[in-house]
Each structure stands twice: as structure tokens, then as C-alpha cells.
Design a protein around this motif. Structure first.
Motif, mmCIF file in Angstrom:
data_model
loop_
_atom_site.group_PDB
_atom_site.id
_atom_site.type_symbol
_atom_site.label_atom_id
_atom_site.label_comp_id
_atom_site.label_asym_id
_atom_site.label_seq_id
_atom_site.Cartn_x
_atom_site.Cartn_y
_atom_site.Cartn_z
ATOM 1 N N ILE A 1 0.836 -1.205 0.000
ATOM 2 C CA ILE A 1 0.000 0.000 0.000
ATOM 3 C C ILE A 1 0.868 1.251 0.000
ATOM 4 C CG2 ILE A 1 -1.675 1.297 1.361
ATOM 5 C CD1 ILE A 1 -2.859 -1.357 2.255
ATOM 6 N N GLY A 2 1.971 1.211 0.774
ATOM 7 C CA GLY A 2 2.840 2.383 0.834
ATOM 8 C C GLY A 2 3.519 2.660 -0.488
ATOM 9 N N MET A 3 4.074 1.631 -1.120
ATOM 10 C CA MET A 3 4.727 1.827 -2.409
ATOM 11 C C MET A 3 3.734 2.258 -3.479
ATOM 12 S SD MET A 3 7.951 1.489 -2.258
ATOM 13 C CE MET A 3 9.289 0.791 -1.263
ATOM 14 N N THR A 4 2.513 1.697 -3.418
ATOM 15 C CA THR A 4 1.481 2.125 -4.371
ATOM 16 C C THR A 4 1.163 3.605 -4.186
ATOM 17 O OG1 THR A 4 0.523 -0.099 -4.327
ATOM 18 C CG2 THR A 4 -0.846 1.656 -5.195
ATOM 19 N N TYR A 5 1.096 4.034 -2.938
ATOM 20 C CA TYR A 5 0.833 5.448 -2.662
ATOM 21 C C TYR A 5 1.958 6.328 -3.205
ATOM 22 C CZ TYR A 5 0.792 9.800 0.031
ATOM 23 O OH TYR A 5 0.834 11.116 0.397
ATOM 24 N N LEU A 6 3.188 5.886 -2.977
ATOM 25 C CA LEU A 6 4.327 6.678 -3.464
ATOM 26 C C LEU A 6 4.356 6.702 -4.985
ATOM 27 C CD1 LEU A 6 7.111 5.481 -0.996
ATOM 28 C CD2 LEU A 6 5.792 7.602 -0.905
ATOM 29 N N ALA A 7 4.008 5.567 -5.613
ATOM 30 C CA ALA A 7 3.991 5.538 -7.081
ATOM 31 C C ALA A 7 2.911 6.454 -7.636
ATOM 32 C CB ALA A 7 3.785 4.104 -7.562
ATOM 33 N N MET A 8 1.730 6.459 -7.026
ATOM 34 C CA MET A 8 0.655 7.341 -7.506
ATOM 35 C C MET A 8 0.989 8.802 -7.265
ATOM 36 S SD MET A 8 -2.944 5.380 -6.691
ATOM 37 C CE MET A 8 -2.684 5.370 -4.944
ATOM 38 N N ARG A 9 1.789 9.048 -6.228
ATOM 39 C CA ARG A 9 2.168 10.429 -5.935
ATOM 40 C C ARG A 9 3.037 11.027 -7.033
ATOM 41 N NH1 ARG A 9 6.465 11.442 -1.325
ATOM 42 N NH2 ARG A 9 7.632 10.523 -3.038
ATOM 43 N N GLU A 10 3.728 10.179 -7.802
ATOM 44 C CA GLU A 10 4.606 10.648 -8.867
ATOM 45 C C GLU A 10 3.849 11.023 -10.126
ATOM 46 O OE1 GLU A 10 7.772 11.200 -8.436
ATOM 47 O OE2 GLU A 10 7.587 10.510 -6.357
ATOM 48 N N ARG A 11 2.550 10.949 -10.069
ATOM 49 C CA ARG A 11 1.668 11.311 -11.179
ATOM 50 C C ARG A 11 2.051 10.573 -12.466
ATOM 51 N NH1 ARG A 11 -1.497 15.228 -9.487
ATOM 52 N NH2 ARG A 11 -0.826 16.587 -7.783
ATOM 53 N N PRO A 12 1.893 9.262 -12.495
ATOM 54 C CA PRO A 12 2.216 8.499 -13.707
ATOM 55 C C PRO A 12 1.179 8.733 -14.797
ATOM 56 C CG PRO A 12 1.206 7.086 -12.081
ATOM 57 C CD PRO A 12 1.378 8.422 -11.427
ATOM 58 N N GLU A 13 1.410 8.092 -15.943
ATOM 59 C CA GLU A 13 0.454 8.200 -17.033
ATOM 60 C C GLU A 13 -0.890 7.615 -16.605
ATOM 61 O OE1 GLU A 13 2.032 6.325 -20.433
ATOM 62 O OE2 GLU A 13 3.821 7.618 -20.575
ATOM 63 N N GLU A 14 -1.899 7.997 -17.338
ATOM 64 C CA GLU A 14 -3.261 7.617 -16.947
ATOM 65 C C GLU A 14 -3.427 6.108 -16.862
ATOM 66 O OE1 GLU A 14 -7.895 8.237 -18.405
ATOM 67 O OE2 GLU A 14 -6.252 9.282 -19.427
ATOM 68 N N LYS A 15 -2.829 5.371 -17.834
ATOM 69 C CA LYS A 15 -2.974 3.926 -17.834
ATOM 70 C C LYS A 15 -2.291 3.315 -16.620
ATOM 71 C CE LYS A 15 -2.429 -0.111 -20.811
ATOM 72 N NZ LYS A 15 -1.948 -0.602 -22.128
ATOM 73 N N GLN A 16 -1.038 3.782 -16.339
ATOM 74 C CA GLN A 16 -0.332 3.274 -15.170
ATOM 75 C C GLN A 16 -1.036 3.670 -13.874
ATOM 76 O OE1 GLN A 16 1.194 4.590 -17.759
ATOM 77 N NE2 GLN A 16 2.614 2.998 -18.477
#
Length: 749
Positions: free
Chosen positions: A387-402
Motif C-alpha cells: 500500500i505504501g509503495m502504491t501510494y508513493l507511485a501514484m504520488r509521482e503522477r504516472p500516465e493515466e494507464k499506469q
């Protein structure tokens, strides 16, 4: 070695002695105790009298039986069976008749003693004329049918004007059958004991089971029915002995009875309502003369017999009360060689056994709790990383699909975390301590989240996975979305697990609301159909029980704990519904469950979503000490805290955290619980117990995967200020830092 006297004998003797002495004791003692004691003694005496009379008759019947056996063993009596049944004065018949007559006279309680053949014809001896018909009709038939002494029904003998009781024994000699018969004189064998049992206010009888009086001291009552016996005499027919209280001739009477064995006769003792009532007056009249001596004797008797018994009974009562109060007494304190001693030994053995069983149960419960705690910690730790890594990954504003993939991972992880929480806390569900939320949510969001979670598993087995909802099912409903997800996930997981090819389909429809419900109630039906292996009918009956599996082979092939469907059953019932299954081997299964809900509020749902999207307010400038041994959790926590503007120093264990706190100044400490070298609870106690003034002011927050019931209390007891669990909830962490960080800054000003 003489056998110790039983407690029953001791109590009987002691109570009798005390009661006899109490009637000559002080008036004051009687006034306080007479009402209860006299009632008890009255019943006991009446019952004892009936037993004495009945036993006296029973003893006479035993003697008569011995007489029959003795007579039957005389050679001339046996040979008498071959005498012809004619009235002649042959020497053999005269000699045998004389022998039987001497036998009758020697015993003294027989009216007649004679020998009959198999047809009831008189062979020797003398028999009453009015008895011969009964001999042929009943007595002989009873004797011939049995090989033991037979006691027949009594009959009235006109010549002697009393009731006679026939006793007979079958005799067989040279193939011929006959019987020795003696007729006991009931009056003669019972009047002595009746006289001994009679006292003022007490009437004694021997009567049939229809209430007809056979023997009485008042001869005019013989042959009559006992007054008022029409009802109660039939109630005591099937009882051996006892006491009843009945209205007889308009007066309340106490009746003691005893069913004489082998007969249809009863000994009856009927006491007037005032029976023993004069004892108080007698005691009062004799108080000054015999009071002192009687009191001393009574006290001596009571002290020797009753006091030790009642003392030990109280000890046993105290011992039992201590056990019920969860205390552990070492001994009952009773040292006896009678029934109370046996009871004391049995209680001690029982307590020992119960203590051992309780100890084993507590050990099993403790082991279960420790296992659940370990499982909770071990699962929450990697879940915190996901959950933490997912939160950090989403915080980086990836592309819409990712971002969509990450969002699905985040939703699935949180859903899985909620399911894990309840599985690990199954004991809470068993104890009915689980609480359900009742908030608006979108059913489609729940179904989509479960669908995403199940899709990968179904694709791995090339199964068709389809979720559908009927048009009459509203999308926004009220209830607990997490619990609903948990039930759907468990059922769908089982369906996929036991399906090798084909499909798994979920259909949601609306059923008629149950009768008696409130307006607006709605019953939703969820049907999960698969094309799997199916089950036999006997398996489906217990499939929803805890730890149930279809069979051993399925367990080995498919695995599973057997808790999933039990949880589903409990949750569906908590949500106002039920769960059941239709299945057949090789034809798949359809699991149905219902929930009771109602339409939700779109505005409430939107408000919740807006609240979740609120921007978190900035935190004060904080320097935080993070005690965490897991590198992934260190990285996640540091990234999240840095993102909040918090300066972080990391300690790999509790001992390092204590040293860093002593060397540097921190605004707040985030403390893991389970760490090597020194755990978080010990580290917190070490900080609080130090003599440094700031040791009591600095906030220490437990940030741990220990999320079982009681873990928060342990943290607070160790000196921590708050307790938050992993996986981390960003908003909860922010709120805790805002609360305690602000207080820390204020204290340091």
C-alpha cells in the motif's frame, strides 16, 4: 474392621435425639425453631411409620416364603402331590394333613396351610370353603406360572371375619404339578406394629391400592374405603413410598405411604393437622423443670453429631463458592470417612480435573491469540509495503494507464487488508462483538473492486468471469461495503478455486422484502454460479460450519482453511440476510446470499468523497525519530513523512532509538513494536524511566503492525501517547502528527 456408620444413619439418630430432647427444652428455643423443625420431623415420622409398617409386612412375607420353601422340601409333602384328589381318610392323607396342621400351628400366623394339585383340588390340610374358587381361578394360576413364591391378592374370610393373604409355591414331583398354599392372617401379623405406630392425631391402616381398608385398629373401619382416597390413592400407585398432603373429610392431612413389595397393598399413616402441635405446649409446661437438663443433653447431642455435619457442609459450600468465584482453594477442610468425606474427595478431584482442563483451554486460547497476532503482524508488514509503495507511485503522477493500474492495486490491497483484518480477528466475530457500518456506497464500486481482484485469478485458469446487476437494483445503497466485499470475495475465490474450466458468474437481483420489516427495507440476492466440481448433498449440509471442507482429497488438492464460508454465513446474517447453496457433483454450484439494505443517499456519498479529497493542512516543522527495522517500511515512512515536510532520523531497533533520543533533540518519536535487540515497548519504558526532564514530555507514537485487540492498551500502558497501525493510513498519520506535534511544540516553548 467395622464399617463406618453412614451420614444418613448419623443424621437420623442425631435428629431423632435432638427432636426428642427439644420437646423438653426451653420455650424460647421452640418459638424460634418449632415451625420449621416440627414440619420436617412430622413428615419424617409419618414416612418412617409407613415404612416401619410396610417393612413389617414385608418381613412376614419373607418368612412366609421361607415357610413355603421349607414345607415344599419335606419329602412327604412332595410325595403328597401323587395323592388322589378325593376326600378319603387314607393314612397318607391323614398323616400329611396332620403334618401341615402342625406346621401351621408352629408358625402361628397362618389361618390355613394346605396342599393342592394342578387343578386346584385339595390334597391335604384344611382350606377355607370360600377360598377354593379363588384357588382355582387365580392363586394356582399365579403359582404355576412362576417358579418362585407368589403372594396373591387378599380375600375376606367369613369364618374368621378378617382378611387373609395367600402365599403359595409351585411344587413339581414325578411330572405332577401342585402348590403349597398358606393364608396369612393380615390382622395378626400387622396389629402389633399398628399399635406401636399409633399415637394421638395419627391413624394407621393397611389398605389395597383402591383404598379399601384391610387392617385397622378400629375394626369397624375394616372393609371400608379410606376417606377422601378416591383421588390421591391412584396417584401413589406407581410410587414406592413418600409423603403427600391432602384434604381428608374437610381437613388438611399429611399422609405417609409405603407400597408393600410383591403385593398391591399399602401401609398408610394419616396424621391430623394438629399432630405434634401439642409439643410446644408440653415444652412450655415442662420448661422450668426439665429445661436445663434437656438443653444440656440437646447441646451435647448436637455438638457430637449435627454440628460437625453442618460445619462440614458449610465448608463444602464455601469451597464450591470459592471455585465459582474463580479462586483456587487448596482443600475443602473436610476430613471424614462417610458420604461427606467421599463428596469432599470427589470435589477435590473435580477441581483438579477442571483446573487442568481450564489450564489447557487457556493455553490453547493463548496459543490461538499468539498465532493470530503473529499472522496479523506478518501479513500487515508486507501489506504496508504494497500500500505504501502504491501510494508513493501514484504520488509521482504516472500516465493515466499506469495510474489506473496503481489505483486498482491500491483498491484491491485495501479490500484485501479489510478481509485479512476480519479473518485474523475471527474470534471477535464468534463473540458477536463485530460492528457493521451503515453508510451509503455504490454497489458498482464494490463489484468493480472485487472483479478487478478476481480477474487475474480467473484469467490464469482461462475462466469466464462475469458480474451483472438487474435493472431494479439501485446502485447507491446503505450498509457496510467492506463486509459485503468480504462475502463476495470469499464466495468468488472458492468458485474459481474449484472450477477448472467454464465460468464464474455473479448476478445481483432484488427480492421481496421480508414481512414485518420497516418501510424502505430492500432484500438483495447475490447469486454466484460456477461450472466447477460441485458437491454432494451431505457435504452441503455442513459447508458453512467453521473449519469445514468438502473432503480430504479436496483439501489436499485445493487447500484452504475452512473459515471462509463460515465467515460468509456470519456476515450475511449480521447484514440481515442468509446464505445457502445448491450443488450437485460434476454440475457446479450456485451460492446464494442475501442482505437487508435500503437506498442510499447520493449527497452523503459525495460528501464522503469530497472529504477524502480534502487537502491535508501543513504540519508544523517537526523533527521525528522513526524506530523501524524493516527497510521497505523505513523507505515508505521516510518518503511519506518527507512529503509532509517532516524531518526524519531512522533507528534500526529500540536500543538505537534510545541512544539517538539521548544524543539528539526530537519533537516526536514514531516507535515500531516488534524490533530486534530491543522492542518498542521496552524502548519506550527506558525513555520514560530516564531522569531527563524531556523524557516525560516527548510524544511517543506506536506505529506498528500489532493490530490485535489489546495491543493499543499495551502501548499506552508502556508509556506511549498514541497507537496507529500498519498499513499506514495517510490521513490518520497526518492527524496524529498534527495533534501530538503541535502539543510538543507548545510544551517546548
Amino acid at each position: 474392621m467395622m464399617k463406618p456408620r453412614s451420614i444418613r444413619a448419623k443424621l437420623s439418630l442425631s435428629i431423632l435425639a435432638v427432636i426428642l430432647l427439644m420437646f423438653s427444652a426451653s420455650t424460647i428455643f421452640v418459638v424460634h425453631t418449632a415451625s420449621s423443625v416440627i414440619f420436617y420431623v412430622k413428615n419424617s415420622r409419618i414416612e418412617d411409620l409407613s415404612l416401619r409398617i410396610g417393612n413389617s409386612i414385608s418381613v412376614q412375607l419373607q418368612r412366609a416364603g421361607n415357610d413355603m420353601v421349607l414345607a415344599a422340601g419335606i419329602p412327604s409333602v412332595l410325595q403328597g402331590i401323587e395323592l388322589p384328589p378325593v376326600e378319603d381318610n387314607s393314612a397318607d392323607r391323614v398323616a400329611l394333613t396332620s403334618l401341615l396342621n402342625r406346621f401351621r400351628q408352629a408358625c402361628g400366623y397362618y389361618e390355613s396351610f394346605y396342599l393342592v394339585d394342578g387343578q386346584g383340588r385339595l390334597l391335604a390340610g384344611f382350606a377355607a370353603e370360600d377360598a377354593m374358587d379363588d384357588i382355582k381361578l387365580r392363586w394356582l394360576a399365579e403359582s404355576v406360572a412362576k417358579n418362585t413364591v407368589v403372594v396373591s391378592s387378599p380375600f375376606w374370610h367369613e369364618a374368621t371375619q378378617e382378611w387373609l393373604l395367600p402365599v403359595s409355591l409351585k411344587i413339581v414331583y414325578n411330572g405332577k404339578v401342585g402348590a403349597v398354599i398358606g393364608t396369612l392372617m393380615l390382622g395378626k401379623i400387622t396389629r402389633a406394629v399398628l399399635r406401636e405406630s399409633t399415637s394421638p392425631g395419627v391413624t394407621v391402616y393397611v389398605a389395597t391400592d383402591t383404598g379399601q381398608i384391610l387392617v385397622a385398629l378400629d375394626e369397624e373401619r375394616i372393609g371400608e374405603r379410606v376417606a377422601g382416597s378416591a383421588a390421591w390413592i391412584y396417584r401413589i400407585r406407581d410410587q414406592v413410598s413418600g409423603i403427600i398432603h391432602e384434604d381428608v373429610e374437610g381437613e388438611k392431612r399429611t399422609i405417609g405411604f409405603f407400597h408393600v413389595p410383591q403385593t398391591d397393598m399399602f401401609s398408610l399413616v394419616i396424621a391430623d393437622a394438629g399432630y405434634m402441635g401439642t409439643y410446644i405446649q408440653t415444652i412450655q409446661r415442662t420448661f422450668w423443670g426439665a429445661g436445663l437438663v434437656a438443653a444440656l443433653l440437646a447441646m451435647g447431642c448436637v455438638s457430637v453429631f449435627i454440628f460437625p455435619v453442618t460445619r462440614d457442609i458449610k465448608r463444602l459450600s464455601l469451597f464450591a463458592r470459592q471455585i465459582t468465584e474463580s479462586r483456587q482453594p487448596q482443600s475443602t477442610g473436610v476430613q471424614r470417612d462417610d458420604e461427606l468425606g467421599d463428596l469432599s474427595d470427589s470435589l477435590m478431584k473435580m477441581v483438579t480435573t477442571l483446573t487442568e482442563m481450564l489450564s489447557r483451554a487457556e493455553e490453547a486460547t493463548k496459543a490461538k491469540g499468539e498465532f493470530l497476532a503473529r499472522m496479523s503482524h506478518e501479513i500487515r508488514t508486507p501489506m504496508n509495503g504494497i500500500i505504501g509503495m502504491t501510494y508513493l507511485a501514484m504520488r509521482e503522477r504516472p500516465e493515466e494507464k499506469q495510474f489506473g493500474y496503481l489505483k486498482r492495486i491500491d483498491n484491491a490491497s485495501k479490500t484485501l487488508l479489510g478481509v485479512i483484518n476480519d479473518i485474523l480477528d475471527f474470534s471477535k466475530m464468534e463473540a458477536n462483538k463485530m460492528e457493521l457500518r451503515n453508510a451509503s456506497f455504490r454497489l458498482s464500486d464494490v463489484l468493480n473492486s472485487v472483479y478487478d481482484l478476481m480477474l487475474v485469478k480467473s484469467q490464469e485458469k482461462n475462466l469466464e468471469l462475469a458480474f451483472s446487476t438487474e435493472d431494479n437494483v439501485p446502485d447507491i445503497i446503505k450498509g457496510d461495503s467492506l463486509r459485503l466485499s468480504q462475502v463476495i470475495i470469499n464466495i468468488c475465490t472458492n468458485a474459481i478455486k474449484f472450477t477448472e474450466s467454464g465460468y464464474v458468474r455473479l448476478r445481483v437481483s432484488q427480492m421481496a422484502a421480508p414481512e414485518g420489516g420497516t418501510e424502505g427495507d430492500m432484500l438483495l440476492l447475490f447469486a454466484v454460479k460456477d461450472s466447477g466440481i460441485g458437491m454432494k448433498a451431505e457435504v452441503t449440509e455442513g459447508i458453512f460450519e467453521s473449519f469445514a471442507q468438502a473432503d480430504g482429497s479436496n483439501t489436499r488438492q485445493y487447500g484452504g482453511t475452512g473459515l471462509g464460508l463460515a465467515i460468509c454465513k456470519l456476515l450475511s446474517q449480521m447484514m440481515g440476510g442468509d446464505i445457502w447453496v445448491e450443488s450437485a457433483p460434476g454440475k457446479g454450484s450456485t451460492f446464494y446470499f442475501t442482505i437487508l439494505t435500503r437506498c442510499g443517499n447520493a449527497m452523503e456519498l459525495e460528501a464522503d468523497r469530497n472529504a477524502s479529497r480534502d487537502v491535508l493542512p501543513p504540519l508544523p516543522s517537526l523533527h521525528v525519530l522513526l524506530a523501524e527495522d524493516n527497510e521497505i517500511n523505513q523507505e515508505i515512512a521516510q518518503e511519506i513523512l518527507n512529503d509532509m515536510g517532516v524531518s526524519v532520523t531512522i533507528a534500526q531497533n529500540g536500543e538505537k532509538a534510545v541512544h539517538l533520543w539521548q544524543e539528539e533533540s526530537f519533537d516526536l518519536i514514531l516507535m515500531d513494536i516488534q524490533m530486534p535487540v530491543m522492542d518498542g515497548l521496552s524502548a519506550t519504558r527506558a525513555i520514560r524511566d530516564s531522569n531527563v526532564p524531556r523524557a516525560q514530555r516527548i510524544p511517543i507514537i506506536a506505529m506498528t503492525a500489532n493490530a490485535m485487540s489489546g495491543d493499543r492498551e499495551k502501548s499506552l500502558a508502556a508509556g506511549m501517547n498514541d497507537h496507529i497501525t500498519k498499513p499506514l493510513d495517510i490521513r490518520e498519520l497526518h492527524n496524529v502528527l498534527m495533534l501530538w506535534g503541535t502539543m510538543s511544540k507548545t510544551d517546548n516553548v
